[in-house]
Design a protein around this motif. Structure first.
Motif, PDB file in Angstrom:
ATOM      1  N   LEU A   5       0.823  -1.203   0.000  1.00 32.93           N
ATOM      2  CA  LEU A   5       0.000   0.000   0.000  1.00 32.93           C
ATOM      3  C   LEU A   5       0.857   1.254   0.000  1.00 32.93           C
ATOM      4  O   LEU A   5       0.540   2.250  -0.641  1.00 32.93           O
ATOM      5  CB  LEU A   5      -0.928   0.001   1.212  1.00 32.93           C
ATOM      6  CG  LEU A   5      -2.055  -1.019   1.216  1.00 32.93           C
ATOM      7  CD1 LEU A   5      -2.870  -0.894   2.501  1.00 32.93           C
ATOM      8  CD2 LEU A   5      -2.965  -0.820   0.011  1.00 32.93           C
ATOM      9  N   LEU A   6       1.964   1.210   0.749  1.00 33.78           N
ATOM     10  CA  LEU A   6       2.863   2.360   0.841  1.00 33.78           C
ATOM     11  C   LEU A   6       4.196   1.991   0.201  1.00 33.78           C
ATOM     12  O   LEU A   6       4.784   0.973   0.523  1.00 33.78           O
ATOM     13  CB  LEU A   6       3.090   2.747   2.309  1.00 33.78           C
ATOM     14  CG  LEU A   6       4.037   3.913   2.559  1.00 33.78           C
ATOM     15  CD1 LEU A   6       3.416   5.225   2.078  1.00 33.78           C
ATOM     16  CD2 LEU A   6       4.403   4.009   4.039  1.00 33.78           C
ATOM     17  N   GLU A   7       4.648   2.834  -0.715  1.00 34.15           N
ATOM     18  CA  GLU A   7       5.930   2.614  -1.381  1.00 34.15           C
ATOM     19  C   GLU A   7       6.781   3.877  -1.295  1.00 34.15           C
ATOM     20  O   GLU A   7       6.318   4.970  -1.637  1.00 34.15           O
ATOM     21  CB  GLU A   7       5.720   2.261  -2.853  1.00 34.15           C
ATOM     22  CG  GLU A   7       4.965   0.966  -3.086  1.00 34.15           C
ATOM     23  CD  GLU A   7       4.693   0.750  -4.562  1.00 34.15           C
ATOM     24  OE1 GLU A   7       5.567   0.172  -5.243  1.00 34.15           O
ATOM     25  OE2 GLU A   7       3.623   1.179  -5.035  1.00 34.15           O
ATOM     26  N   ILE A   8       7.999   3.712  -0.833  1.00 31.17           N
ATOM     27  CA  ILE A   8       8.978   4.795  -0.774  1.00 31.17           C
ATOM     28  C   ILE A   8      10.057   4.461  -1.793  1.00 31.17           C
ATOM     29  O   ILE A   8      10.682   3.406  -1.716  1.00 31.17           O
ATOM     30  CB  ILE A   8       9.601   4.927   0.623  1.00 31.17           C
ATOM     31  CG1 ILE A   8       8.503   5.031   1.697  1.00 31.17           C
ATOM     32  CG2 ILE A   8      10.553   6.106   0.677  1.00 31.17           C
ATOM     33  CD1 ILE A   8       7.572   6.188   1.529  1.00 31.17           C
ATOM     34  N   ARG A   9      10.276   5.366  -2.746  1.00 33.86           N
ATOM     35  CA  ARG A   9      11.201   5.099  -3.836  1.00 33.86           C
ATOM     36  C   ARG A   9      12.296   6.159  -3.904  1.00 33.86           C
ATOM     37  O   ARG A   9      12.018   7.330  -4.139  1.00 33.86           O
ATOM     38  CB  ARG A   9      10.451   5.060  -5.176  1.00 33.86           C
ATOM     39  CG  ARG A   9       9.362   3.998  -5.259  1.00 33.86           C
ATOM     40  CD  ARG A   9       8.702   4.022  -6.630  1.00 33.86           C
ATOM     41  NE  ARG A   9       7.640   3.028  -6.749  1.00 33.86           N
ATOM     42  CZ  ARG A   9       6.903   2.849  -7.850  1.00 33.86           C
ATOM     43  NH1 ARG A   9       7.116   3.624  -8.913  1.00 33.86           N
ATOM     44  NH2 ARG A   9       5.954   1.937  -7.888  1.00 33.86           N
ATOM     45  N   SER A  27       8.863  -0.690   1.125  1.00 33.71           N
ATOM     46  CA  SER A  27       7.416  -0.743   0.945  1.00 33.71           C
ATOM     47  C   SER A  27       6.778  -1.379   2.167  1.00 33.71           C
ATOM     48  O   SER A  27       7.434  -2.078   2.943  1.00 33.71           O
ATOM     49  CB  SER A  27       7.053  -1.535  -0.320  1.00 33.71           C
ATOM     50  OG  SER A  27       7.499  -2.880  -0.216  1.00 33.71           O
ATOM     51  N   LEU A  28       5.510  -1.113   2.329  1.00 30.29           N
ATOM     52  CA  LEU A  28       4.778  -1.616   3.491  1.00 30.29           C
ATOM     53  C   LEU A  28       3.417  -2.109   3.033  1.00 30.29           C
ATOM     54  O   LEU A  28       2.716  -1.417   2.279  1.00 30.29           O
ATOM     55  CB  LEU A  28       4.616  -0.492   4.523  1.00 30.29           C
ATOM     56  CG  LEU A  28       4.386  -0.878   5.987  1.00 30.29           C
ATOM     57  CD1 LEU A  28       5.553  -1.691   6.521  1.00 30.29           C
ATOM     58  CD2 LEU A  28       4.174   0.359   6.837  1.00 30.29           C
ATOM     59  N   GLU A  29       3.063  -3.304   3.478  1.00 32.56           N
ATOM     60  CA  GLU A  29       1.789  -3.901   3.117  1.00 32.56           C
ATOM     61  C   GLU A  29       0.811  -3.784   4.280  1.00 32.56           C
ATOM     62  O   GLU A  29       1.190  -3.475   5.406  1.00 32.56           O
ATOM     63  CB  GLU A  29       1.986  -5.384   2.771  1.00 32.56           C
ATOM     64  CG  GLU A  29       2.957  -5.631   1.631  1.00 32.56           C
ATOM     65  CD  GLU A  29       3.311  -7.093   1.504  1.00 32.56           C
ATOM     66  OE1 GLU A  29       2.806  -7.910   2.321  1.00 32.56           O
ATOM     67  OE2 GLU A  29       4.096  -7.435   0.606  1.00 32.56           O
ATOM     68  N   GLU A  61      10.052   9.436  -4.437  1.00 33.94           N
ATOM     69  CA  GLU A  61       8.602   9.340  -4.515  1.00 33.94           C
ATOM     70  C   GLU A  61       8.012   8.658  -3.284  1.00 33.94           C
ATOM     71  O   GLU A  61       8.617   7.744  -2.713  1.00 33.94           O
ATOM     72  CB  GLU A  61       8.185   8.533  -5.751  1.00 33.94           C
ATOM     73  CG  GLU A  61       8.568   9.159  -7.069  1.00 33.94           C
ATOM     74  CD  GLU A  61       8.119   8.319  -8.247  1.00 33.94           C
ATOM     75  OE1 GLU A  61       7.664   7.164  -8.024  1.00 33.94           O
ATOM     76  OE2 GLU A  61       8.211   8.798  -9.395  1.00 33.94           O
ATOM     77  N   ILE A  62       6.829   9.123  -2.896  1.00 38.75           N
ATOM     78  CA  ILE A  62       6.023   8.476  -1.859  1.00 38.75           C
ATOM     79  C   ILE A  62       4.696   8.120  -2.517  1.00 38.75           C
ATOM     80  O   ILE A  62       3.971   9.001  -2.986  1.00 38.75           O
ATOM     81  CB  ILE A  62       5.802   9.410  -0.657  1.00 38.75           C
ATOM     82  CG1 ILE A  62       7.149   9.839  -0.061  1.00 38.75           C
ATOM     83  CG2 ILE A  62       4.940   8.714   0.404  1.00 38.75           C
ATOM     84  CD1 ILE A  62       7.039  10.922   0.996  1.00 38.75           C
ATOM     85  N   GLU A  67      -0.213   5.171  -6.448  1.00 40.12           N
ATOM     86  CA  GLU A  67      -0.250   6.527  -6.980  1.00 40.12           C
ATOM     87  C   GLU A  67       0.537   7.477  -6.074  1.00 40.12           C
ATOM     88  O   GLU A  67       0.626   7.273  -4.867  1.00 40.12           O
ATOM     89  CB  GLU A  67      -1.703   7.019  -7.080  1.00 40.12           C
ATOM     90  CG  GLU A  67      -2.591   6.158  -7.971  1.00 40.12           C
ATOM     91  CD  GLU A  67      -2.192   6.228  -9.431  1.00 40.12           C
ATOM     92  OE1 GLU A  67      -1.606   7.265  -9.837  1.00 40.12           O
ATOM     93  OE2 GLU A  67      -2.450   5.249 -10.163  1.00 40.12           O
ATOM     94  N   LEU A  68       1.099   8.511  -6.676  1.00 43.84           N
ATOM     95  CA  LEU A  68       1.823   9.505  -5.901  1.00 43.84           C
ATOM     96  C   LEU A  68       0.907  10.135  -4.859  1.00 43.84           C
ATOM     97  O   LEU A  68      -0.238  10.501  -5.160  1.00 43.84           O
ATOM     98  CB  LEU A  68       2.372  10.595  -6.816  1.00 43.84           C
ATOM     99  CG  LEU A  68       3.562  10.212  -7.708  1.00 43.84           C
ATOM    100  CD1 LEU A  68       3.838  11.327  -8.701  1.00 43.84           C
ATOM    101  CD2 LEU A  68       4.797   9.912  -6.881  1.00 43.84           C
TER     102      LEU A  68
END
Length: 214
Positions: A5-9, A27-29, A61-62, A67-68
Motif C-alpha cells: 500500500l505504501l511505497e517509498i522510492r 514498501s509496506l503492506e 517518490e512516496i 499513486e503519488l
C-alpha cells in the motif's frame, strides 16, 4: 505476496546543508509494522514527517496504492494518523474536548461515549473534565494516544510514542498497536526505548543500512 500500500522510492531528505539519507526505498503492506532505528540526527523524525507530508523530500517518490501521494493528498490524509514528539493538544481544552476536535477534523463520527471510553482505556477517566495543561507529561501523552482508538486510519505514523509512559501504559499501547496490525492496519514507528514491538509482519529499517523483514 500482498500488494504494497505504501511505497517509498529513492527518497532523499536534507536538513540545512546536511544530507540525512538518499536512495532510500522500502514498501509496506497491510498488516505490517516498520520499526525505524538510528542515532540522533540520522533522520528518523524527518523520514516520518516526509511520509506524513509535513516536510518536503529533496527527491524521490512516496506512493499510496500505486499513486503519488501528492496526487491524492486528501485521500491519503484520511488514511493517515500522525503522532509526533509534540502532543498536538490544545492545553486550555480538556482531554475530552481535544479528542472531539481531532475527530471533527478527521471527519470521524465519534460519540461522547466513544471518547470517554477511549480516555478510560488509557487510564484517564478521572481527567475527562480537566484542562490538559494541569496533566502530567505521561497523561498528556496518553490523551494524544487515545486518538488511536477513535480515528479509523489505515496508516499510523508514531514518532517516539512510548516517551513519558509508565510500564502499564507501554503494555497498553503495544496491545493497541498489535490489534491494529492484526486487523490489517499499518504502523511506522521510532523509539529509543527498549520496547519489544512484536507483531506478525515486522520490518526493521536502520537508516544508513537496509530493511530487514521478520
Amino acid at each position: 505476496m500482498d500488494k504494497a500500500l505504501l511505497e517509498i522510492r529513492a527518497l532523499e531528505c536534507v536538513r540545512g546543508d546536511k544530507q540525512l539519507f538518499s536512495e532510500l526505498s522500502f514498501s509496506l503492506e497491510a498488516g505490517s509494522l516498520l520499526h525505524v532505528h538510528g542515532p540522533n540526527g540520522s533522520g528518523k523524525t524527518t523520514l516520518l514527517r516526509a511520509i506524513a507530508g509535513l516536510v518536503l523530500q529533496e527527491c524521490g517518490e512516496i506512493r499510496w496504492n500505486g499513486e503519488l501521494v501528492t496526487q491524492q493528498q486528501d485521500e491519503f490524509n484520511r488514511e493517515l494518523l500522525y503522532l509526533g514528539h509534540h502532543y498536538g493538544l490544545k492545553f486550555e481544552l480538556t482531554g475530552y474536548e481535544n479528542l472531539k476536535v481531532f475527530a471533527n477534523l478527521s471527519g470521524s463520527e465519534t460519540s461522547e461515549h466513544e471518547v470517554e471510553a477511549a480516555l478510560t482505556r488509557f487510564g484517564l477517566a478521572h481527567c475527562v473534565e480537566l484542562p490538559v495543561k494541569v496533566l502530567s507529561q505521561g497523561q498528556k501523552r496518553r490523551v494524544a494516544l487515545a486518538r488511536l482508538l477513535l480515528q479509523p486510519s489505515k496508516l499510523w505514523i508514531l514518532d517516539e510514542p512510548f516517551v513519558a509512559l509508565d510500564v502499564a501504559a507501554v503494555e497498553l499501547l503495544l496491545e493497541v498497536i498489535r490489534t491494529h496490525v492484526a486487523s490489517g492496519g499499518m504502523v511506522i514507528l521510532t523509539t529509543h526505548q527498549e520496547v519489544a514491538v512484536e507483531v506478525g509482519s515486522l520490518q526493521h529499517l536502520h537508516l544508513g543500512s537496509s530493511v530487514r523483514q521478520h
